[in-house]
Scaffold this motif. Structure first.
Motif, PDB file in Angstrom:
ATOM      1  N   PHE A  46       0.792  -1.233   0.000  1.00 37.86           N
ATOM      2  CA  PHE A  46       0.000   0.000   0.000  1.00 37.86           C
ATOM      3  C   PHE A  46       0.823   1.282   0.000  1.00 37.86           C
ATOM      4  O   PHE A  46       0.260   2.368  -0.099  1.00 37.86           O
ATOM      5  CB  PHE A  46      -0.960  -0.003   1.195  1.00 37.86           C
ATOM      6  N   GLY A  47       2.135   1.190   0.165  1.00 36.53           N
ATOM      7  CA  GLY A  47       2.975   2.378   0.099  1.00 36.53           C
ATOM      8  C   GLY A  47       2.885   3.306   1.296  1.00 36.53           C
ATOM      9  O   GLY A  47       3.289   4.466   1.222  1.00 36.53           O
ATOM     10  N   GLN A  48       2.350   2.820   2.380  1.00 39.00           N
ATOM     11  CA  GLN A  48       2.275   3.594   3.621  1.00 39.00           C
ATOM     12  C   GLN A  48       2.211   2.624   4.789  1.00 39.00           C
ATOM     13  O   GLN A  48       2.006   1.432   4.600  1.00 39.00           O
ATOM     14  CB  GLN A  48       1.051   4.501   3.645  1.00 39.00           C
ATOM     15  N   SER A  49       2.393   3.145   6.000  1.00 38.44           N
ATOM     16  CA  SER A  49       2.292   2.269   7.161  1.00 38.44           C
ATOM     17  C   SER A  49       0.821   1.984   7.465  1.00 38.44           C
ATOM     18  O   SER A  49      -0.072   2.642   6.939  1.00 38.44           O
ATOM     19  CB  SER A  49       2.985   2.899   8.374  1.00 38.44           C
ATOM     20  N   TYR A  50       0.577   1.027   8.304  1.00 39.63           N
ATOM     21  CA  TYR A  50      -0.779   0.569   8.629  1.00 39.63           C
ATOM     22  C   TYR A  50      -1.652   1.700   9.157  1.00 39.63           C
ATOM     23  O   TYR A  50      -2.801   1.834   8.783  1.00 39.63           O
ATOM     24  CB  TYR A  50      -0.677  -0.573   9.643  1.00 39.63           C
ATOM     25  N   TYR A  51      -1.095   2.534  10.022  1.00 34.73           N
ATOM     26  CA  TYR A  51      -1.871   3.620  10.627  1.00 34.73           C
ATOM     27  C   TYR A  51      -1.997   4.824   9.703  1.00 34.73           C
ATOM     28  O   TYR A  51      -2.778   5.720   9.958  1.00 34.73           O
ATOM     29  CB  TYR A  51      -1.237   4.007  11.964  1.00 34.73           C
ATOM     30  N   GLY A  52      -1.203   4.872   8.648  1.00 32.44           N
ATOM     31  CA  GLY A  52      -1.362   5.934   7.672  1.00 32.44           C
ATOM     32  C   GLY A  52      -0.142   6.770   7.338  1.00 32.44           C
ATOM     33  O   GLY A  52      -0.062   7.306   6.242  1.00 32.44           O
ATOM     34  N   PRO A  53       0.813   6.942   8.243  1.00 32.82           N
ATOM     35  CA  PRO A  53       1.973   7.765   7.899  1.00 32.82           C
ATOM     36  C   PRO A  53       2.793   7.145   6.765  1.00 32.82           C
ATOM     37  O   PRO A  53       2.697   5.949   6.499  1.00 32.82           O
ATOM     38  CB  PRO A  53       2.808   7.793   9.185  1.00 32.82           C
ATOM     39  N   PRO A  54       3.615   7.966   6.104  1.00 32.27           N
ATOM     40  CA  PRO A  54       4.436   7.428   5.012  1.00 32.27           C
ATOM     41  C   PRO A  54       5.481   6.438   5.521  1.00 32.27           C
ATOM     42  O   PRO A  54       5.782   6.376   6.713  1.00 32.27           O
ATOM     43  CB  PRO A  54       5.097   8.679   4.414  1.00 32.27           C
ATOM     44  N   ILE A  55       6.034   5.693   4.589  1.00 31.60           N
ATOM     45  CA  ILE A  55       7.035   4.682   4.930  1.00 31.60           C
ATOM     46  C   ILE A  55       8.239   5.316   5.620  1.00 31.60           C
ATOM     47  O   ILE A  55       8.813   4.721   6.532  1.00 31.60           O
ATOM     48  CB  ILE A  55       7.453   3.910   3.661  1.00 31.60           C
ATOM     49  N   SER A  56       8.606   6.527   5.211  1.00 31.62           N
ATOM     50  CA  SER A  56       9.757   7.195   5.838  1.00 31.62           C
ATOM     51  C   SER A  56       9.513   7.423   7.327  1.00 31.62           C
ATOM     52  O   SER A  56      10.434   7.313   8.138  1.00 31.62           O
ATOM     53  CB  SER A  56      10.052   8.520   5.136  1.00 31.62           C
ATOM     54  N   SER A  57       8.282   7.720   7.698  1.00 27.20           N
ATOM     55  CA  SER A  57       7.949   7.904   9.113  1.00 27.20           C
ATOM     56  C   SER A  57       8.062   6.587   9.870  1.00 27.20           C
ATOM     57  O   SER A  57       8.534   6.547  11.012  1.00 27.20           O
ATOM     58  CB  SER A  57       6.530   8.462   9.254  1.00 27.20           C
ATOM     59  N   ALA A  58       7.643   5.502   9.220  1.00 24.95           N
ATOM     60  CA  ALA A  58       7.722   4.189   9.867  1.00 24.95           C
ATOM     61  C   ALA A  58       9.175   3.799  10.118  1.00 24.95           C
ATOM     62  O   ALA A  58       9.523   3.324  11.206  1.00 24.95           O
ATOM     63  CB  ALA A  58       7.027   3.141   9.006  1.00 24.95           C
ATOM     64  N   PHE A  59      10.037   4.015   9.133  1.00 24.00           N
ATOM     65  CA  PHE A  59      11.439   3.644   9.316  1.00 24.00           C
ATOM     66  C   PHE A  59      12.177   4.633  10.214  1.00 24.00           C
ATOM     67  O   PHE A  59      13.113   4.252  10.917  1.00 24.00           O
ATOM     68  CB  PHE A  59      12.129   3.451   7.967  1.00 24.00           C
ATOM     69  N   GLY A  60      11.751   5.900  10.217  1.00 27.32           N
ATOM     70  CA  GLY A  60      12.291   6.845  11.196  1.00 27.32           C
ATOM     71  C   GLY A  60      11.900   6.427  12.603  1.00 27.32           C
ATOM     72  O   GLY A  60      12.710   6.487  13.535  1.00 27.32           O
TER      73      GLY A  60
END
Length: 166
Positions: A46-60
């Motif tokens: 889906f190109g985003q994390s489960y809760y909605g933030p972008p992938i960069s936020s998830a890896f940050g």
């Protein structure tokens, strides 16, 4: 933002973690590592994390979770399940949620410890201090992390997460 069923699934996952950590004093790898794998697959699809933030936020958030928990793990203050749990929360929910979750969990555990210490004279005894010095983990921090994540996810307007500039 997620629909209600997806948030319910996240809360049920957190509820299982609270149950296991309070009753067994461990977090099953199936729950923590399973959530990490699920979050990574979700991001790929889906190109985003489960809760909605972008992938960069998830890896940050993953980097921050690592930095917050590894010192506690190295000093035996946190268990491996706590480390994996915070990493799963970061991949599922992103940087803002993981920061607020860690702060709320830490404050809630501190409040519980202070209340128990204040109201129980047995805990102030030298034998209790010896127990603590042996490095035994007495507080199920994973339960506090999971419960704090639920509070953050269910009540995002309390924290004004959307207005944070991170």
């Amino acid at each position: 933002m997620l629909n209600s069923l997806w948030i319910l699934a996240l809360c049920m996952w957190a509820g299982m973690i609270v149950f296991y950590d309070l009753t067994q004093r461990l977090i099953p790898n199936a729950l923590s590592l399973g959530a990490i794998v699920f979050a990574l697959v979700f991001m790929l699809l889906f190109g985003q994390s489960y809760y909605g933030p972008p992938i960069s936020s998830a890896f940050g958030g993953l980097a921050v979770a690592f930095l917050l928990t590894i010192p506690g793990y190295a000093t035996h203050s946190l268990g491996g399940g706590d480390v994996k749990l915070l990493m799963a929360i970061s991949l599922l929910c992103g940087l803002k949620v993981v920061l607020l979750t860690f702060v709320l969990a830490s404050l809630s555990v501190l409040a519980i410890v202070l209340m128990v210490w204040y109201f129980s004279p047995r805990l102030a005894s030298p034998s209790w201090m010896n127990y603590l010095e042996r490095g035994r983990r007495n507080i199920p921090f994973g339960a506090a992390l999971a419960a704090s994540m639920v509070v953050v996810v269910l009540f995002p307007s309390l924290w004004e997460i959307e207005s944070w500039q991170i």
